[in-house]
Design an enzyme around this catalytic site. Structure first.
Site, PDB file in Angstrom:
ATOM      1  N   PRO A   1      27.568  12.999  81.544  1.00 38.58           N
ATOM      2  CA  PRO A   1      28.152  11.659  81.455  1.00 38.58           C
ATOM      3  C   PRO A   1      27.051  10.609  81.563  1.00 38.58           C
ATOM      4  CG  PRO A   1      28.556  12.595  83.628  1.00 38.58           C
ATOM      5  CD  PRO A   1      27.862  13.652  82.837  1.00 38.58           C
TER       6      PRO A   1
ATOM      7  N   ASP B   1      22.125  10.236  84.254  1.00 44.11           N
ATOM      8  CA  ASP B   1      23.174  11.236  84.427  1.00 44.11           C
ATOM      9  C   ASP B   1      24.038  10.781  85.596  1.00 44.11           C
ATOM     10  OD1 ASP B   1      24.764  13.432  84.977  1.00 44.11           O
ATOM     11  OD2 ASP B   1      23.149  14.901  84.751  1.00 44.11           O
ATOM     12  N   HIS B   2      25.253  10.337  85.278  1.00 47.61           N
ATOM     13  CA  HIS B   2      26.104   9.735  86.313  1.00 47.61           C
ATOM     14  C   HIS B   2      26.586  10.755  87.342  1.00 47.61           C
ATOM     15  CE1 HIS B   2      27.831   6.281  87.971  1.00 47.61           C
ATOM     16  NE2 HIS B   2      28.471   5.781  86.920  1.00 47.61           N
ATOM     17  N   ARG B   3      26.423  12.041  87.065  1.00 53.59           N
ATOM     18  CA  ARG B   3      26.776  13.053  88.066  1.00 53.59           C
ATOM     19  C   ARG B   3      25.773  13.046  89.209  1.00 53.59           C
ATOM     20  NH1 ARG B   3      26.500  18.317  84.502  1.00 53.59           N
ATOM     21  NH2 ARG B   3      24.482  17.277  84.143  1.00 53.59           N
TER      22      ARG B   3
END
Length: 431
Positions: A229, A403-405
Protein backbone atom coordinates in the site's frame (compact mmCIF):
# COMPACT_ATOMS: atom_id res chain seq x y z
CA UNK A 1 37.23 -38.24 -15.73
CA UNK A 2 35.09 -35.70 -17.64
CA UNK A 3 33.88 -32.68 -15.67
CA UNK A 4 30.26 -31.56 -16.02
CA UNK A 5 30.04 -27.77 -16.29
CA UNK A 6 26.74 -26.77 -14.69
CA UNK A 7 24.59 -23.66 -14.97
CA UNK A 8 25.72 -21.58 -11.98
CA UNK A 9 23.56 -19.78 -9.41
CA UNK A 10 24.87 -16.22 -9.71
CA UNK A 11 22.49 -14.78 -7.11
CA UNK A 12 20.63 -16.20 -4.11
CA UNK A 13 17.27 -15.87 -5.89
CA UNK A 14 18.39 -17.22 -9.25
CA UNK A 15 16.56 -20.38 -10.33
CA UNK A 16 17.18 -20.14 -14.06
CA UNK A 17 18.92 -17.89 -16.54
CA UNK A 18 19.74 -17.26 -20.17
CA UNK A 19 23.01 -18.54 -21.61
CA UNK A 20 23.59 -15.29 -23.48
CA UNK A 21 26.95 -16.00 -25.10
CA UNK A 22 29.72 -18.58 -25.13
CA UNK A 23 33.21 -17.08 -24.84
CA UNK A 24 34.86 -20.42 -25.71
CA UNK A 25 34.28 -23.10 -28.31
CA UNK A 26 34.71 -26.85 -28.42
CA UNK A 27 38.40 -27.79 -28.44
CA UNK A 28 39.55 -24.71 -26.50
CA UNK A 29 41.82 -25.24 -23.52
CA UNK A 30 40.71 -23.47 -20.35
CA UNK A 31 42.30 -22.81 -16.97
CA UNK A 32 40.92 -21.71 -13.64
CA UNK A 33 39.79 -18.08 -13.89
CA UNK A 34 39.23 -18.10 -17.66
CA UNK A 35 35.94 -16.59 -18.82
CA UNK A 36 33.65 -19.25 -20.25
CA UNK A 37 30.29 -17.62 -20.91
CA UNK A 38 28.01 -14.66 -20.30
CA UNK A 39 24.96 -15.57 -18.21
CA UNK A 40 21.91 -13.31 -18.13
CA UNK A 41 20.32 -13.43 -14.69
CA UNK A 42 17.22 -11.68 -13.39
CA UNK A 43 19.43 -8.70 -12.53
CA UNK A 44 22.23 -8.36 -15.06
CA UNK A 45 24.46 -10.12 -17.56
CA UNK A 46 27.40 -11.62 -15.69
CA UNK A 47 30.55 -13.45 -16.72
CA UNK A 48 31.01 -17.10 -15.72
CA UNK A 49 34.57 -18.16 -14.87
CA UNK A 50 36.16 -21.59 -15.09
CA UNK A 51 37.17 -23.36 -11.88
CA UNK A 52 38.78 -26.45 -13.42
CA UNK A 53 41.41 -26.95 -16.11
CA UNK A 54 40.95 -28.96 -19.28
CA UNK A 55 39.57 -28.85 -22.80
CA UNK A 56 36.01 -27.92 -23.77
CA UNK A 57 34.90 -31.30 -25.10
CA UNK A 58 31.24 -30.64 -25.76
CA UNK A 59 28.90 -27.65 -25.52
CA UNK A 60 25.46 -28.97 -24.64
CA UNK A 61 23.45 -25.74 -24.35
CA UNK A 62 23.58 -23.33 -27.27
CA UNK A 63 24.07 -19.63 -26.65
CA UNK A 64 20.84 -17.68 -26.60
CA UNK A 65 18.97 -20.47 -24.79
CA UNK A 66 16.43 -19.16 -22.25
CA UNK A 67 15.18 -20.64 -18.99
CA UNK A 68 18.20 -22.84 -18.33
CA UNK A 69 17.70 -24.23 -14.83
CA UNK A 70 20.47 -23.83 -12.26
CA UNK A 71 22.45 -27.10 -12.13
CA UNK A 72 21.78 -28.05 -15.75
CA UNK A 73 24.91 -29.43 -17.43
CA UNK A 74 25.76 -26.85 -20.11
CA UNK A 75 29.13 -28.22 -21.26
CA UNK A 76 31.66 -30.99 -20.60
CA UNK A 77 35.35 -30.43 -19.88
CA UNK A 78 37.86 -33.18 -20.66
CA UNK A 79 40.72 -33.35 -18.17
CA UNK A 80 44.38 -33.58 -19.13
CA UNK A 81 45.16 -36.84 -20.92
CA UNK A 82 41.57 -37.52 -21.95
CA UNK A 83 40.54 -37.62 -25.59
CA UNK A 84 37.99 -34.81 -25.97
CA UNK A 85 36.44 -36.58 -28.95
CA UNK A 86 35.56 -39.65 -26.84
CA UNK A 87 33.81 -37.71 -24.10
CA UNK A 88 30.10 -38.42 -24.02
CA UNK A 89 27.42 -35.99 -23.00
CA UNK A 90 25.60 -36.49 -19.75
CA UNK A 91 22.69 -38.87 -20.18
CA UNK A 92 19.36 -37.24 -20.88
CA UNK A 93 16.83 -37.40 -18.05
CA UNK A 94 14.56 -40.40 -18.18
CA UNK A 95 11.26 -39.62 -19.73
CA UNK A 96 8.40 -39.48 -17.29
CA UNK A 97 6.24 -42.56 -17.50
CA UNK A 98 2.70 -42.10 -18.58
CA UNK A 99 0.30 -41.83 -15.69
CA UNK A 100 -2.29 -43.96 -17.40
CA UNK A 101 -1.76 -46.82 -19.90
CA UNK A 102 -2.71 -46.16 -23.47
CA UNK A 103 -6.29 -46.93 -24.16
CA UNK A 104 -6.96 -50.07 -26.14
CA UNK A 105 -7.76 -49.37 -29.75
CA UNK A 106 -11.41 -49.80 -30.51
CA UNK A 107 -13.49 -49.75 -33.62
CA UNK A 108 -14.65 -46.21 -34.28
CA UNK A 109 -18.24 -45.68 -33.26
CA UNK A 110 -20.65 -44.56 -35.97
CA UNK A 111 -21.22 -40.80 -35.97
CA UNK A 112 -24.31 -39.71 -34.09
CA UNK A 113 -27.35 -38.77 -36.08
CA UNK A 114 -27.69 -35.03 -36.41
CA UNK A 115 -30.98 -33.37 -37.19
CA UNK A 116 -31.02 -30.94 -40.04
CA UNK A 117 -30.50 -27.35 -38.94
CA UNK A 118 -32.84 -24.64 -40.16
CA UNK A 119 -31.55 -22.57 -43.08
CA UNK A 120 -29.46 -19.53 -42.16
CA UNK A 121 -30.80 -16.06 -42.66
CA UNK A 122 -28.86 -13.82 -45.06
CA UNK A 123 -26.80 -12.04 -42.35
CA UNK A 124 -25.96 -15.34 -40.65
CA UNK A 125 -24.97 -16.87 -43.97
CA UNK A 126 -22.59 -13.98 -44.56
CA UNK A 127 -21.09 -14.44 -41.10
CA UNK A 128 -20.62 -18.17 -41.75
CA UNK A 129 -18.88 -17.39 -45.03
CA UNK A 130 -16.63 -14.74 -43.44
CA UNK A 131 -15.54 -16.62 -40.34
CA UNK A 132 -15.83 -20.22 -41.41
CA UNK A 133 -14.05 -20.42 -44.74
CA UNK A 134 -12.98 -17.01 -46.03
CA UNK A 135 -10.67 -15.01 -43.75
CA UNK A 136 -10.76 -11.29 -44.44
CA UNK A 137 -9.55 -8.36 -42.34
CA UNK A 138 -12.26 -5.68 -41.80
CA UNK A 139 -10.23 -3.09 -43.71
CA UNK A 140 -9.68 -5.48 -46.63
CA UNK A 141 -13.44 -6.22 -46.76
CA UNK A 142 -14.29 -2.53 -46.82
CA UNK A 143 -11.76 -1.79 -49.55
CA UNK A 144 -13.01 -4.75 -51.59
CA UNK A 145 -16.54 -3.36 -51.48
CA UNK A 146 -15.32 0.10 -52.51
CA UNK A 147 -13.21 -1.24 -55.40
CA UNK A 148 -15.63 -4.03 -56.45
CA UNK A 149 -13.04 -6.75 -55.90
CA UNK A 150 -14.37 -10.32 -55.69
CA UNK A 151 -12.96 -11.63 -52.38
CA UNK A 152 -13.80 -15.23 -53.23
CA UNK A 153 -11.38 -15.13 -56.16
CA UNK A 154 -8.38 -14.07 -54.06
CA UNK A 155 -5.80 -16.08 -52.14
CA UNK A 156 -4.88 -14.31 -48.89
CA UNK A 157 -1.25 -13.57 -48.08
CA UNK A 158 -1.85 -12.77 -44.42
CA UNK A 159 -1.53 -15.11 -41.41
CA UNK A 160 -3.46 -18.34 -41.96
CA UNK A 161 -4.41 -17.32 -45.50
CA UNK A 162 -6.19 -14.16 -44.32
CA UNK A 163 -6.97 -11.63 -47.07
CA UNK A 164 -5.40 -8.30 -46.13
CA UNK A 165 -5.18 -4.80 -47.58
CA UNK A 166 -2.12 -5.67 -49.69
CA UNK A 167 -4.13 -8.39 -51.46
CA UNK A 168 -6.87 -5.90 -52.38
CA UNK A 169 -4.32 -3.39 -53.67
CA UNK A 170 -2.62 -6.11 -55.73
CA UNK A 171 -5.96 -7.31 -57.11
CA UNK A 172 -6.79 -3.80 -58.27
CA UNK A 173 -3.50 -3.71 -60.15
CA UNK A 174 -4.02 -7.20 -61.57
CA UNK A 175 -1.16 -8.85 -59.66
CA UNK A 176 -2.97 -10.60 -56.83
CA UNK A 177 -2.78 -14.41 -56.58
CA UNK A 178 -6.08 -15.91 -57.68
CA UNK A 179 -7.62 -19.06 -56.23
CA UNK A 180 -8.25 -22.02 -58.47
CA UNK A 181 -11.83 -23.06 -59.01
CA UNK A 182 -11.32 -26.07 -56.77
CA UNK A 183 -10.09 -23.90 -53.90
CA UNK A 184 -12.79 -21.27 -54.18
CA UNK A 185 -15.44 -21.66 -51.46
CA UNK A 186 -19.06 -21.81 -52.49
CA UNK A 187 -21.01 -19.91 -49.89
CA UNK A 188 -24.69 -20.39 -49.56
CA UNK A 189 -25.23 -16.65 -49.84
CA UNK A 190 -23.23 -13.67 -51.03
CA UNK A 191 -21.37 -11.84 -48.26
CA UNK A 192 -23.52 -9.12 -46.82
CA UNK A 193 -21.98 -5.70 -46.12
CA UNK A 194 -20.48 -5.64 -42.67
CA UNK A 195 -20.92 -2.84 -40.17
CA UNK A 196 -17.77 -3.78 -38.24
CA UNK A 197 -15.55 -0.79 -37.37
CA UNK A 198 -12.48 -0.21 -39.50
CA UNK A 199 -9.62 -1.97 -37.71
CA UNK A 200 -6.68 -3.12 -39.77
CA UNK A 201 -4.94 -5.99 -38.01
CA UNK A 202 -2.07 -5.89 -40.50
CA UNK A 203 -0.09 -3.04 -38.90
CA UNK A 204 3.64 -3.41 -39.57
CA UNK A 205 5.47 -4.29 -36.39
CA UNK A 206 8.43 -6.13 -34.94
CA UNK A 207 8.61 -8.47 -31.97
CA UNK A 208 11.39 -9.46 -29.64
CA UNK A 209 11.65 -11.93 -26.81
CA UNK A 210 11.60 -10.45 -23.30
CA UNK A 211 14.96 -10.64 -21.58
CA UNK A 212 15.30 -12.23 -18.17
CA UNK A 213 15.83 -8.76 -16.69
CA UNK A 214 12.68 -7.33 -18.30
CA UNK A 215 10.63 -10.33 -17.11
CA UNK A 216 11.91 -9.81 -13.57
CA UNK A 217 11.19 -6.07 -13.66
CA UNK A 218 7.65 -6.77 -14.83
CA UNK A 219 7.10 -9.40 -12.14
CA UNK A 220 8.59 -7.40 -9.26
CA UNK A 221 6.81 -4.14 -10.11
CA UNK A 222 3.50 -5.95 -10.48
CA UNK A 223 3.98 -7.61 -7.09
CA UNK A 224 5.01 -4.30 -5.52
CA UNK A 225 1.90 -2.44 -6.70
CA UNK A 226 -0.38 -5.35 -5.82
CA UNK A 227 1.00 -6.09 -2.34
CA UNK A 228 2.42 -2.78 -1.04
CA UNK A 229 0.00 0.00 0.00
CA UNK A 230 1.89 3.03 -1.32
CA UNK A 231 1.50 6.47 0.22
CA UNK A 232 2.95 9.43 -1.69
CA UNK A 233 4.22 12.67 -0.12
CA UNK A 234 5.38 15.55 -2.33
CA UNK A 235 7.09 18.85 -1.53
CA UNK A 236 9.13 21.55 -3.28
CA UNK A 237 12.76 22.24 -2.39
CA UNK A 238 14.77 25.38 -3.13
CA UNK A 239 18.09 24.29 -4.61
CA UNK A 240 20.09 27.52 -4.93
CA UNK A 241 22.26 27.00 -1.83
CA UNK A 242 22.92 23.37 -2.74
CA UNK A 243 23.93 24.35 -6.29
CA UNK A 244 26.23 27.06 -4.95
CA UNK A 245 27.93 24.61 -2.55
CA UNK A 246 28.34 22.09 -5.39
CA UNK A 247 30.06 24.68 -7.58
CA UNK A 248 32.39 25.73 -4.75
CA UNK A 249 33.35 22.14 -3.95
CA UNK A 250 33.89 21.27 -7.62
CA UNK A 251 36.29 24.19 -7.99
CA UNK A 252 38.57 22.29 -5.58
CA UNK A 253 37.70 18.67 -6.35
CA UNK A 254 38.14 18.96 -10.11
CA UNK A 255 41.88 19.25 -9.54
CA UNK A 256 41.67 15.66 -8.22
CA UNK A 257 39.60 14.53 -11.17
CA UNK A 258 36.33 14.50 -9.18
CA UNK A 259 33.18 16.32 -10.25
CA UNK A 260 30.19 16.23 -7.94
CA UNK A 261 26.74 15.83 -9.45
CA UNK A 262 23.55 17.10 -7.86
CA UNK A 263 22.56 13.46 -7.43
CA UNK A 264 25.66 12.83 -5.29
CA UNK A 265 24.50 15.48 -2.83
CA UNK A 266 20.94 14.13 -2.84
CA UNK A 267 22.20 10.60 -2.05
CA UNK A 268 24.06 12.02 0.94
CA UNK A 269 21.01 14.06 2.02
CA UNK A 270 18.69 11.03 1.90
CA UNK A 271 21.15 8.89 3.87
CA UNK A 272 21.55 11.54 6.59
CA UNK A 273 17.76 12.00 6.70
CA UNK A 274 17.23 8.29 7.24
CA UNK A 275 19.69 8.29 10.14
CA UNK A 276 17.82 11.23 11.70
CA UNK A 277 14.41 9.61 11.12
CA UNK A 278 15.13 5.90 11.74
CA UNK A 279 11.42 4.99 11.60
CA UNK A 280 11.73 5.33 7.83
CA UNK A 281 14.95 3.30 7.55
CA UNK A 282 13.04 0.05 7.87
CA UNK A 283 11.89 -3.07 6.07
CA UNK A 284 8.81 -5.19 6.70
CA UNK A 285 8.96 -8.95 6.22
CA UNK A 286 5.98 -11.10 7.18
CA UNK A 287 5.17 -10.09 10.77
CA UNK A 288 8.54 -8.50 11.53
CA UNK A 289 9.76 -4.91 11.20
CA UNK A 290 13.50 -4.45 10.72
CA UNK A 291 15.10 -1.12 11.63
CA UNK A 292 18.52 -0.68 10.03
CA UNK A 293 21.50 0.86 11.80
CA UNK A 294 23.02 2.37 8.66
CA UNK A 295 21.66 3.87 5.45
CA UNK A 296 22.55 1.94 2.28
CA UNK A 297 21.13 3.89 -0.67
CA UNK A 298 20.11 2.01 -3.83
CA UNK A 299 20.44 4.34 -6.82
CA UNK A 300 18.35 3.64 -9.92
CA UNK A 301 20.53 3.42 -13.05
CA UNK A 302 19.05 2.94 -16.51
CA UNK A 303 20.89 0.31 -18.54
CA UNK A 304 20.35 -1.43 -21.86
CA UNK A 305 17.13 -3.41 -21.58
CA UNK A 306 16.13 -2.38 -18.07
CA UNK A 307 17.07 -0.87 -14.74
CA UNK A 308 19.47 -1.81 -11.97
CA UNK A 309 20.08 -0.29 -8.54
CA UNK A 310 23.74 -0.29 -7.42
CA UNK A 311 24.18 0.54 -3.74
CA UNK A 312 26.16 3.25 -1.94
CA UNK A 313 26.67 1.56 1.41
CA UNK A 314 26.78 3.56 4.64
CA UNK A 315 26.29 6.72 2.59
CA UNK A 316 25.62 8.94 5.63
CA UNK A 317 29.20 8.40 6.85
CA UNK A 318 30.92 8.88 3.48
CA UNK A 319 32.31 12.12 2.10
CA UNK A 320 30.74 13.65 -1.00
CA UNK A 321 33.92 12.95 -2.96
CA UNK A 322 33.81 9.26 -1.95
CA UNK A 323 30.12 9.01 -2.92
CA UNK A 324 30.82 10.67 -6.28
CA UNK A 325 33.77 8.41 -7.11
CA UNK A 326 31.96 5.24 -6.04
CA UNK A 327 28.74 6.17 -7.85
CA UNK A 328 30.54 6.85 -11.14
CA UNK A 329 32.34 3.50 -10.93
CA UNK A 330 29.14 1.61 -10.08
CA UNK A 331 27.14 3.30 -12.86
CA UNK A 332 29.82 2.58 -15.47
CA UNK A 333 30.08 -1.08 -14.49
CA UNK A 334 26.28 -1.39 -14.26
CA UNK A 335 25.92 -0.24 -17.88
CA UNK A 336 28.64 -2.70 -18.90
CA UNK A 337 26.95 -5.55 -16.99
CA UNK A 338 29.97 -5.98 -14.71
CA UNK A 339 28.46 -5.44 -11.26
CA UNK A 340 29.04 -8.07 -8.60
CA UNK A 341 26.05 -9.51 -6.80
CA UNK A 342 26.68 -7.72 -3.48
CA UNK A 343 26.87 -4.37 -5.29
CA UNK A 344 23.21 -4.32 -6.32
CA UNK A 345 21.41 -6.59 -3.84
CA UNK A 346 20.27 -5.17 -0.52
CA UNK A 347 19.93 -1.48 0.32
CA UNK A 348 17.69 0.12 2.92
CA UNK A 349 16.06 2.78 0.69
CA UNK A 350 16.20 3.93 -2.93
CA UNK A 351 16.53 7.16 -4.88
CA UNK A 352 15.41 7.63 -8.49
CA UNK A 353 16.32 10.83 -10.33
CA UNK A 354 14.57 11.69 -13.60
CA UNK A 355 15.38 15.40 -13.46
CA UNK A 356 17.90 15.11 -16.30
CA UNK A 357 14.97 14.31 -18.60
CA UNK A 358 13.08 17.44 -17.54
CA UNK A 359 10.48 15.46 -15.57
CA UNK A 360 8.94 17.81 -13.01
CA UNK A 361 7.66 15.15 -10.63
CA UNK A 362 6.65 11.49 -10.61
CA UNK A 363 5.65 8.67 -8.25
CA UNK A 364 8.24 5.88 -8.01
CA UNK A 365 7.37 2.26 -7.22
CA UNK A 366 8.91 0.86 -4.03
CA UNK A 367 11.59 -1.79 -4.52
CA UNK A 368 10.73 -4.56 -2.01
CA UNK A 369 11.72 -5.50 0.63
CA UNK A 370 12.61 -1.80 1.05
CA UNK A 371 9.91 0.46 2.47
CA UNK A 372 10.58 3.76 0.71
CA UNK A 373 11.95 5.38 -2.44
CA UNK A 374 12.61 9.07 -3.17
CA UNK A 375 11.64 10.33 -6.65
CA UNK A 376 13.62 13.38 -7.75
CA UNK A 377 12.27 15.83 -10.35
CA UNK A 378 14.05 18.53 -12.37
CA UNK A 379 15.38 21.70 -10.78
CA UNK A 380 13.61 24.55 -12.57
CA UNK A 381 13.57 28.33 -12.32
CA UNK A 382 10.17 29.21 -10.83
CA UNK A 383 8.51 32.15 -9.08
CA UNK A 384 9.01 31.56 -5.36
CA UNK A 385 8.24 33.50 -2.19
CA UNK A 386 11.47 34.37 -0.34
CA UNK A 387 11.36 36.63 2.75
CA UNK A 388 7.79 37.64 1.96
CA UNK A 389 8.67 38.75 -1.57
CA UNK A 390 8.14 37.03 -4.89
CA UNK A 391 11.47 36.11 -6.45
CA UNK A 392 12.89 33.64 -8.98
CA UNK A 393 14.48 30.53 -7.45
CA UNK A 394 15.58 27.06 -8.57
CA UNK A 395 12.87 24.71 -7.32
CA UNK A 396 12.85 20.91 -7.36
CA UNK A 397 9.77 18.77 -6.70
CA UNK A 398 10.42 15.59 -4.71
CA UNK A 399 8.00 12.74 -4.00
CA UNK A 400 8.57 10.08 -1.38
CA UNK A 401 6.81 6.73 -1.82
CA UNK A 402 6.32 4.90 1.49
CA UNK A 403 5.11 1.42 2.39
CA UNK A 404 2.17 2.32 4.62
CA UNK A 405 2.37 -1.05 6.39
CA UNK A 406 5.78 -0.14 7.78
CA UNK A 407 5.87 3.67 7.77
CA UNK A 408 3.14 5.94 9.11
CA UNK A 409 2.27 9.08 7.16
CA UNK A 410 3.56 11.34 9.94
CA UNK A 411 6.95 9.58 9.96
CA UNK A 412 7.17 9.83 6.17
CA UNK A 413 6.33 13.52 6.39
CA UNK A 414 9.06 14.00 9.02
CA UNK A 415 11.61 12.37 6.69
CA UNK A 416 10.55 14.63 3.83
CA UNK A 417 10.88 17.68 6.10
CA UNK A 418 14.42 16.74 7.17
CA UNK A 419 15.40 15.99 3.56
CA UNK A 420 14.14 19.42 2.49
CA UNK A 421 16.04 21.18 5.31
CA UNK A 422 19.29 19.42 4.42
CA UNK A 423 18.95 20.27 0.72
CA UNK A 424 18.14 23.92 1.43
CA UNK A 425 20.92 24.19 4.04
CA UNK A 426 23.42 21.67 2.66
CA UNK A 427 26.24 22.43 5.10
CA UNK A 428 24.11 20.56 7.66
CA UNK A 429 24.72 17.25 5.89
CA UNK A 430 28.48 17.79 6.09
CA UNK A 431 28.57 18.39 9.83
Amino acid sequence: MPINLQMPALSPTMEEGTLAKWLVKEGDSVSSGDLLAEIETDKATMEFEAIDEGVIAKILIAEGTDNVKVGTVIAIIAEEGEDAGDVKAAPAPKAKEAVEPAAKAEEPAPPPKVESAPPLSAPMAALEFSEGRLKVSPLARRLAEQKSVDLASLSGSGPGGRIIKADIDAAEGGTAPVKSEADTPAPSAAPAPTSAPVNDFDIPHSTEKLSGMRKTIARRLTEAKQTIPHIYLTLDIQLDKLLKLRNELNATLERRGIKLSVNDLLIKALAVSLMQVPKCNVSIEDDQLKTFERADISVAVSIEGGLITPIIKNAASKSLSAISTEMKDLADRAKAGKLKMHEYQGGTASISNMGMFGIKNFDAVINPPQAMIMAIGAGQKRPHVIDDSLQIATIMSVTGSFDHRAIDGADGAQLMKVFKELCENPLGMLA
